[in-house]
Design a protein around this motif. Sequence first.
Motif, short mmCIF file in Angstrom:
data_model
loop_
_atom_site.label_atom_id
_atom_site.label_comp_id
_atom_site.label_asym_id
_atom_site.label_seq_id
_atom_site.Cartn_x
_atom_site.Cartn_y
_atom_site.Cartn_z
N MET A 1 25.98 -5.08 37.24
CA MET A 1 25.70 -4.01 36.32
C MET A 1 26.34 -2.74 36.86
O MET A 1 26.39 -2.53 38.06
CB MET A 1 24.18 -3.83 36.18
CG MET A 1 23.78 -2.63 35.35
SD MET A 1 21.99 -2.40 35.24
CE MET A 1 21.56 -3.75 34.18
N LEU A 3 26.54 1.64 36.30
CA LEU A 3 26.00 2.86 35.71
C LEU A 3 27.06 3.95 35.83
O LEU A 3 27.80 3.98 36.80
CB LEU A 3 24.73 3.31 36.43
CG LEU A 3 23.58 2.32 36.49
CD1 LEU A 3 22.42 2.92 37.27
CD2 LEU A 3 23.13 1.92 35.10
N TYR A 12 21.81 7.35 34.01
CA TYR A 12 20.78 6.74 33.17
C TYR A 12 20.37 5.41 33.78
O TYR A 12 21.22 4.55 34.04
CB TYR A 12 21.31 6.53 31.74
CG TYR A 12 20.40 5.69 30.89
CD1 TYR A 12 19.22 6.22 30.38
CD2 TYR A 12 20.69 4.36 30.62
CE1 TYR A 12 18.36 5.44 29.61
CE2 TYR A 12 19.85 3.58 29.86
CZ TYR A 12 18.69 4.13 29.35
OH TYR A 12 17.83 3.36 28.60
N LEU A 13 19.08 5.22 34.02
CA LEU A 13 18.56 3.96 34.51
C LEU A 13 18.06 3.15 33.33
O LEU A 13 17.11 3.56 32.66
CB LEU A 13 17.41 4.18 35.49
CG LEU A 13 17.72 4.94 36.76
CD1 LEU A 13 16.46 5.09 37.60
CD2 LEU A 13 18.81 4.24 37.55
N PRO A 14 18.68 2.02 33.05
CA PRO A 14 18.25 1.21 31.91
C PRO A 14 16.79 0.78 32.04
O PRO A 14 16.24 0.68 33.14
CB PRO A 14 19.17 -0.01 31.97
CG PRO A 14 20.35 0.43 32.76
CD PRO A 14 19.82 1.45 33.73
N ASN A 15 16.19 0.51 30.89
CA ASN A 15 14.78 0.13 30.84
C ASN A 15 14.49 -1.09 31.70
O ASN A 15 13.44 -1.17 32.34
CB ASN A 15 14.37 -0.11 29.39
CG ASN A 15 12.87 -0.10 29.20
OD1 ASN A 15 12.17 0.62 29.90
ND2 ASN A 15 12.39 -0.90 28.27
N CYS A 16 15.40 -2.06 31.75
CA CYS A 16 15.15 -3.27 32.55
C CYS A 16 14.99 -2.93 34.03
O CYS A 16 14.13 -3.50 34.72
CB CYS A 16 16.26 -4.30 32.35
SG CYS A 16 17.90 -3.77 32.83
N ARG A 18 14.01 0.10 35.21
CA ARG A 18 12.76 0.87 35.33
C ARG A 18 11.55 -0.06 35.34
O ARG A 18 10.61 0.14 36.11
CB ARG A 18 12.67 1.90 34.21
CG ARG A 18 13.75 2.95 34.28
CD ARG A 18 13.51 4.10 33.33
NE ARG A 18 13.20 3.70 31.98
CZ ARG A 18 14.02 3.85 30.94
NH1 ARG A 18 15.22 4.39 31.09
NH2 ARG A 18 13.65 3.48 29.74
N ARG A 56 13.78 9.93 29.09
CA ARG A 56 14.91 9.11 28.63
C ARG A 56 15.44 8.16 29.70
O ARG A 56 16.37 7.41 29.46
CB ARG A 56 16.05 10.01 28.18
CG ARG A 56 15.74 10.82 26.97
CD ARG A 56 16.93 11.63 26.59
NE ARG A 56 16.71 12.30 25.33
CZ ARG A 56 17.56 13.10 24.78
NH1 ARG A 56 18.71 13.36 25.38
NH2 ARG A 56 17.29 13.68 23.63
N GLY A 57 14.89 8.23 30.90
CA GLY A 57 15.33 7.34 31.97
C GLY A 57 16.50 7.89 32.77
O GLY A 57 17.19 7.14 33.44
N THR A 58 16.71 9.21 32.73
CA THR A 58 17.82 9.78 33.48
C THR A 58 17.33 10.47 34.74
O THR A 58 16.20 10.95 34.82
CB THR A 58 18.62 10.80 32.64
OG1 THR A 58 17.75 11.84 32.20
CG2 THR A 58 19.27 10.15 31.44
N ARG A 81 19.75 -3.86 42.88
CA ARG A 81 18.31 -3.60 42.80
C ARG A 81 17.61 -4.33 43.93
O ARG A 81 17.81 -5.52 44.12
CB ARG A 81 17.77 -4.09 41.45
CG ARG A 81 18.40 -3.36 40.29
CD ARG A 81 17.90 -3.90 38.99
NE ARG A 81 18.26 -5.29 38.80
CZ ARG A 81 19.00 -5.74 37.80
NH1 ARG A 81 19.45 -4.92 36.89
NH2 ARG A 81 19.27 -7.02 37.69
#
Length: 99
Positions: A1, A3, A12-16, A18, A56-58, A81
């Motif tokens: 992945m 970013l 931005y950190l994607p929801n998955c 987080r 927003r995950g940023t 991760r």
Amino acid sequence: MQLTLTKSGQVYLPNCIRKELNLEAGDNIYIFVDNKAIILAKEACEKENQCILSNRGTLHIPVEIRRICKITSALKFNVIRNIEDKRIVLSKGEYETEG
């Protein structure tokens, strides 16, 4: 992945990601440099800068860290991760990626 860092120094950190690390808006995220990679950690470390995860995950990567890592705008990071340590490693390609 991968970013991408914005011109203003945000990522931005994607929801998955987080969800895996149990990160929520308003959480303090600790940022430090290790071997020219940027480490984002939920737990405090000795040499950290701190930022807050937005709704927003940023996250904003502090300018001093961008200078140390010689990061320019619109750079793409490889992401590793580490769920066990509740850390995310952002590298400019020095590490192999997973996920």
